[in-house]
Each structure stands twice: as C-alpha cells, then as structure tokens.
Design an enzyme around this catalytic site. Structure first.
Site, PDB file in Angstrom:
ATOM      1  NE  ARG A 120       1.395   8.402   1.022  1.00 39.68           N
ATOM      2  CZ  ARG A 120       0.714   8.533  -0.126  1.00 39.68           C
ATOM      3  NH1 ARG A 120       0.368   9.724  -0.576  1.00 39.68           N
ATOM      4  NH2 ARG A 120       0.386   7.474  -0.825  1.00 39.68           N
ATOM      5  CB  THR A 439      -2.097  15.248  -6.264  1.00 36.95           C
ATOM      6  OG1 THR A 439      -2.674  14.023  -5.849  1.00 36.95           O
ATOM      7  CG2 THR A 439      -0.885  15.523  -5.451  1.00 36.95           C
ATOM      8  CD  GLU A 459      -5.524   8.496  -4.315  1.00 38.45           C
ATOM      9  OE1 GLU A 459      -4.551   8.800  -5.026  1.00 38.45           O
ATOM     10  OE2 GLU A 459      -6.512   7.877  -4.762  1.00 38.45           O
ATOM     11  CD  GLU A 478      -2.968  10.118  -0.206  1.00 38.21           C
ATOM     12  OE1 GLU A 478      -2.627   9.769  -1.340  1.00 38.21           O
ATOM     13  OE2 GLU A 478      -3.489  11.224   0.046  1.00 38.21           O
ATOM     14  CG  ASP A 481      -2.210   5.952  -2.909  1.00 39.13           C
ATOM     15  OD1 ASP A 481      -3.048   5.782  -3.817  1.00 39.13           O
ATOM     16  OD2 ASP A 481      -1.551   7.003  -2.787  1.00 39.13           O
ATOM     17  CB  SER A 510       3.335   8.244  -2.231  1.00 42.07           C
ATOM     18  OG  SER A 510       3.142   9.360  -3.064  1.00 42.07           O
ATOM     19  CB  SER A 511       3.246   7.673  -7.681  1.00 40.79           C
ATOM     20  OG  SER A 511       2.724   6.377  -7.677  1.00 40.79           O
ATOM     21  N   GLY A 531      -0.818  13.208 -10.444  1.00 37.43           N
ATOM     22  CA  GLY A 531      -1.171  12.260 -11.502  1.00 37.43           C
ATOM     23  C   GLY A 531      -1.082  10.795 -11.116  1.00 37.43           C
ATOM     24  N   GLY A 532      -1.187  10.471  -9.816  1.00 37.07           N
ATOM     25  CA  GLY A 532      -1.112   9.066  -9.418  1.00 37.07           C
ATOM     26  C   GLY A 532       0.210   8.472  -9.888  1.00 37.07           C
TER      27      GLY A 532
HETATM   28  N1  GLU Z   1      -2.218   9.330  -3.879  1.00 37.97           N
HETATM   29  C1  GLU Z   1      -1.296   9.519  -4.936  1.00 37.97           C
HETATM   30  C2  GLU Z   1       0.121   9.262  -4.494  1.00 37.97           C
HETATM   31  O1  GLU Z   1       0.452   9.480  -3.381  1.00 37.97           O
HETATM   32  C3  GLU Z   1      -1.387  10.895  -5.484  1.00 37.97           C
HETATM   33  C4  GLU Z   1      -2.686  11.088  -6.147  1.00 37.97           C
HETATM   34  C5  GLU Z   1      -2.618  11.777  -7.465  1.00 37.97           C
HETATM   35  O2  GLU Z   1      -1.641  12.390  -7.808  1.00 37.97           O
HETATM   36  O3  GLU Z   1      -3.591  11.710  -8.155  1.00 37.97           O
HETATM   37  O4  GLU Z   1       0.909   8.830  -5.268  1.00 37.97           O
END
Ligand code: GLU
Length: 629
Positions: A120, A439, A459, A478, A481, A510-511, A531-532
């Site tokens: 990360r 992602t 990101e 990133e 986030d 992060s997710s 997918g965030g």
């Molecule tokens: N930045 C997001 C995360 O680390 C991922 C971005 C995405 O999946 O669109 O959770």
C-alpha cells in the site's frame, strides 16, 4: 438446511471436461449484466472445467494467459502473480500499475501459512491531517476534481518493492523473468480492448494542456490527439524502458534517486508529483527522494474468523476490507440466509434487508474505528469479537429498516484487551465515502496448491492522470483515501480516534479485501474485487452466494449484487433481482438505486476431494480464466 461450499465443489466435480484439452481460455466479453434471474446450482455451470495444474483468473484475458505461461513453465503461484500484475500494468493501465500499490494475499500449501504482502502507498513525511484543506476556505476540503488529480494526492508507490519482496521470499523466478511478458507486451503492443477504449475518454486524460505529466499520458492514450479505439495497437515504449530498467537494475531504480542516472525513475517520480491542478500554493506533491528510499513493504497476518463452520481469512488494517466483511458475515449469521422455506434464500426481501442492515452497522463502525493500526491503536479484535457482535445483532430486524439514529458506530473497546476503555461518547463519523471505482483483482493457483489473491490499484481510473514523462506509468491518487479533513477528537463527549486522518508515513485506509475461505485447514475459495468501498460488499455477496446459496463459483460471481457503503446512505443494487423484492425493500424505507455494475470479482474454488481448481472471471469486465490440466 444451508447449502455448503462442500456441496458446490461436489456439484462442480460432476461436470468433468469432455476432451483432453490442456488449456481452456474463457473470454467473457459481455460488459454488463444480462443475467435475468439469478442462477442456481441446477441451472448450469457457466465457468470452465477445472484442472489440477494451476489457474489464473484475471480481468483481462491476456494477463490470464501470462499467468498460465509462467505456471506452465514451472513457476509457482507467486511467480505467476508477479508476472500478471506487471502485465496488467501494460494492458489495464487505467486500473493498476507500478505507480500504485496493493495487497497480495498468499497461501503456501507446504507450510500452510497464509499472509499478505502489503505494498500500500504511504503518505510522504511532509503530509498532515490538513493536507487537503482549502487554504482559501478553512474547514473545507479542496474539491474532489482538484484534490484527486494533483500531485499532493500521490502516495509513495509500493508495487515494485512489494512484488520484488514476494518473489525474493516465496517465488522461484527472478524479477527480470517476471517482468519479461510485460516488457514484451509494452514493446510489441496489444490490441486495445473495448473496455480500454471506453476508459480513455476520461476527463483525467483531457484537461490541463501544457502540464508535461498530463501531456505524457495523453501522448500514450490519445496518439495524434485522438483517443485510442478498439483494436488499435497500443505500444508503450516509455513503460517498456522503465520495466527493462527494473529488470536490469532491480527495484532500487524506482526507490533510490540517482541510482541509475540513465534511467532515474525515482527522481522522475518526485519531479512529476510536484505538478498540481490546485490553486493552493502549497498544494504540490510533497514526496521526496527520502520518502521513496524509506518505503517499506509490510508482511501482515490476515484477520480471521468463522462463518457457518468455514474459516474466513481476509485483509487486515490498513484495509477496512477484512474487518468489515467479517463483521457483516457475523451479523447475518443468525439468520437462515440460504433457506427459502423460512422466507430467506437468494434475493428474498428478508435476505436483502438483513444484508443491508448489517452493511449499515458495519460501515458505521468502519467509518469511526478503521485505519492504519501501525499509527493508531484501534480495537481490531473487539470489532469482530462474538460478544461485541452479540450487542449489535439485535438491532437487525429482517422485516424493518432501522432508523439512522440507531445505525451508528458501536463501541468495541470493552471487547478488545488492546484498546483503552474510557468513559467516552462516540462521534458520528462522516457518512459518505468518495472512493473510486477502479482497481483490479486477480487470483492465481498453482499445481502444488499455493494460492495468490491480489488486489492492486492506483485508486481512481488513471490515478491522478499524472504520467511520469518518458517512463510511461501513471501515479496514484491513493492519499485521497484518507479523511479529507481531520476527524480526531479526544473530547470524551465526542470521541473520535481519527483512525484515518493523514499522517507522515501512514497508509490510507483501504477497502480492498483479498479473501480466502478455508475448510479443515485447506483453501476452498479465494477472491476479491475492485470498487472502492463497495469492494467489501462484492466480497460479501460472493461469500453468501457460495456458502448460503449453494452457487457454483461462476454463478456466485455472476449473480446480481447489493451494496450499501454507509449507515445513512442508500443501497445500490444491480439489475437481475426480483422486482417484487426490490419493491418490498422500498416499502421498508430503503431508497434503492441502480448505479450500474458493482465490483469485478476474479475467483477460484478448489475441490477439497480431488483438488480440482475452478476459476471464474467477472462479466462486468473483460474477464479471462486459464486453467491448466
Ligand atoms: N483506493 C481504493 C481502496 O484502496 C480502491 C479503489 C477502487 O477499487 O476503486 O480501497
């Protein structure tokens, strides 16, 4: 009773391939869902026949072939994952690459160890919790379009060091060998896919004429001033040069300024992120050569729990992914999610409502309690402790929507020996997430039973839109986030740990949630998604589909998904659910939306009896699976 993964794999095992083919490649070109009713195990297996020799499931067929080639040449899953990740940098540059970072979950069959290589991005030393505040408007953050495309959103990239570390310790091939397919693809080019064509018209690639780093990206993706179109040959000489330099000199060319004066990639990264789109005079990138040199990969123990007798292993902090997935699973566990006879079953109003309510509670906790635990002491154990979950479960009523006043963060600290318990009242954390939807996730297994499931990101699509001139790779955004304004508050009447406030060296929350499911110590399934914050719910949907709804792996990936990513927000759902069930949710007060596709899951399931491996790629992208017999 509940369908089990055991029955799924038994079901799969009955479907033997007819011929003796070695490699089956499945190119899933359907861009979006056209699923109609959700498939059940009886309605047919959409995936490809399983094999024993290894498998690569990626969001781009070419990358799956790269993985298969490494496996066929005797490489292990870590080797194949390294090659796939670099190939995706070339083929899917909008989604991931060496200007970003990710989480590579590895299971080693021999030692039975499962762990994560965390690459990360980190915040530069000159970062701080107010770095995104608009100096002209104190108390307000710089608007997203500027914030996410300026150099100060760039975190210190971790991918190259992460992969080099993984190869050094658990791989069998050199970094140069892992890079070879990517170098070939960058030099010889590949035909632009419809998905890439759909992405190159992004605003990130069309604004700020004259700024060299934005121009650099345009030169590659809008050759001759025209956006790339399907079937154009995309050759990336700058990226090829970079990958060659890494292959020749090692990761130091990326992390040490002046290491290779002819290819000073590190210095070029530092120079590039100085660009800014903000009017903020102090708004240029803060990364220095020292930040790059001091970047460290972390090897992390996953978070673990059980769900209906299966062991769930997922991504620990700095991601909120694993903790939130596990919390939701534990919240829904008392309900017979797979049992249609009791009013549940796939897509029933009760099932969907329980999912939404559990998501709301877990996302309320996520917003307050989750962040980089290397920096903030957080009650990680308490969040998934059975006694804490037992205090939250009664809030869920399958036939009602809890009010927003009830769907707030709980206090897991009394259930966590590591956390300090104080007489504090909790702050209401910010309710909406603004993470990107980009992602990439892929999963690889080898013939020896080693498994890698890896989410990698820059990101947003195209990251900041800043490309390192002459070196052909995009820089991440990133750091967006992090909380956009500091949330920490020590006041006992309005306590907030500031779990995700920016700080020097910290990793943004992060997710991403690379996840494995185990039975009797053996991996049964491995998957993840982009997918965030909806990543968490894509992983959750697939888990329920596999364990509760008895779907095959491809069916589990195909089935329409449901996602709510904040306690007070509204649920998003894909097309394909029973309209009556959706109306029932609306009648309960859920303002259900249909935003489009949710996530892109690449998954494998391994039959515990005969070790056969089955892969699934997501039709929501141009997925590809290659299986070796
Ligand atoms: N930045 C997001 C995360 O680390 C991922 C971005 C995405 O999946 O669109 O959770």
């Amino acid at each position: 009773m509940f369908s089990s993964l055991r029955s799924i794999v038994a079901h799969l095992a009955r479907r033997r391939p007819a011929g003796l083919f070695m490699v089956a490649a499945l190119l899933l070109a359907t861009p979006l869902l056209a699923l109609g009713k959700p498939a059940t195990a009886e309605q047919g297996q959409l995936g490809i026949p399983g094999g024993h020799g290894g498998l690569a499931a990626t969001s781009e067929p070419l990358a799956a072939k790269v993985g298969a080639r490494i496996l066929r040449g005797g490489g292990n899953a870590v080797d194949a994952a390294a090659a796939v990740a670099f190939a995706l940098n070339v083929i899917e540059p909008q989604s991931s690459g060496m200007g970003g970072g990710g989480f590579m979950m590895i299971h080693l069959a021999k030692s039975q160890e499962t762990f994560v290589v965390d690459s990360r991005e980190t915040a530069p030393a000159a970062s701080g919790p107010r770095m995104f505040e608009d100096p002209a408007k104190p108390g307000e953050a710089i608007a997203w379009p500027l914030r996410s495309t300026s150099g100060f959103a760039v975190g210190v990239p971790g991918m190259v060091k992460g992969i080099a570390t993984a190869l050094d310790r658990w791989g069998t091939i050199s970094l140069a060998v892992a890079l070879a397919p990517a170098i070939h693809l960058a030099e010889s080019g590949f035909l632009v896919t419809p998905r890439l064509e759909g992405s190159v018209t992004s605003k990130r690639l069309t604004s700020d004429p004259g700024v060299p780093a934005y121009e650099a990206a345009r030169t590659v993706f809008h050759p001759g001033g025209k956006p790339l179109a399907e079937n154009d040959l995309l050759v990336q000489p700058g990226l090829a040069r970079t990958l060659r330099a890494i292959a020749k000199k090692g990761p130091a060319v990326v992390y040490t300024c002046g290491f290779d004066p002819a290819n000073d990639i590190a210095q070029a990264i530092v120079d590039t992120q100085r660009a800014t789109r903000a009017t903020n005079p102090s708004g240029t990138g803060r990364m220095t050569c020292d930040d790059l040199t001091s970047y460290e990969v972390a090897i992390r123990q996953p978070v673990e729990s059980t769900y209906r007798g299966y062991k769930m292993v997922s991504m620990p902090p700095p991601s909120s992914g694993g903790l939130t997935v596990i919390q939701i699973l534990k919240l829904v566990e008392p309900f017979p999610m797979g049992d249609a006879d009791r009013g549940f079953g796939f897509g029933s109003p009760k099932t969907l409502n329980v999912m939404i309510e559990a998501m709301r509670l877990a996302f309320a906790d996520r917003a307050l309690w989750m962040g980089d635990t290397d920096f903030v002491a957080l009650p990680v154990k308490g969040l998934i402790d059975d006694r804490y979950i037992a205090t939250r479960q009664p809030l869920i009523d399958p036939t009602a929507r809890m009010s927003n006043d009830v769907a707030v963060a709980g206090d897991p600290r009394p259930f966590d020996m590591a956390a300090l318990v104080g007489e504090t009242k909790l702050a209401r954390a910010s309710l909406l997430d603004a993470e990107g939807r980009n992602t990439t996730h892929f999963t690889v297994a080898d013939g020896d039973g080693n498994v890698v499931t890896y989410t990698n990101t820059i990101e947003s699509a195209w990251g900041t839109g800043l490309m390192v001139p002459g070196f052909g790779f995009l820089l991440n955004n990133e750091l967006t986030d992090f909380n956009r304004l500091p949330a920490a508050n020590p006041d006992p009447d309005d306590y907030n740990p500031g779990a995700n406030d920016a700080a020097p060296g910290k990793r943004p929350r992060s997710s991403m949630a690379p996840t494995m499911i185990f039975k009797d110590g053996k991996p049964l399934a491995a998957f993840g998604s982009p997918g965030g914050s909806s990543i968490i719910n894509s992983v959750l949907n697939v888990t329920l589909n596999l364990i509760d709804h008895g779907m095959t792996v491809q069916e589990a990936v195909d089935a329409p998904r449901l996602s709510q990513t904040s306690a007070a927000g509204t649920p998003a759902r894909e097309i394909g659910f029973d309209p009556g069930a959706i109306q029932a949710l609306r009648d309960l007060g859920h303002k259900v939306r249909v935003p489009g596709a949710i996530g892109s899951v690449q998954a494998i399931v391994i039959d515990p009896h005969d070790k056969r491996q089955y892969g699934a790629a997501d039709r929501r992208r141009t997925g590809g699976v290659v299986t070796l017999r």
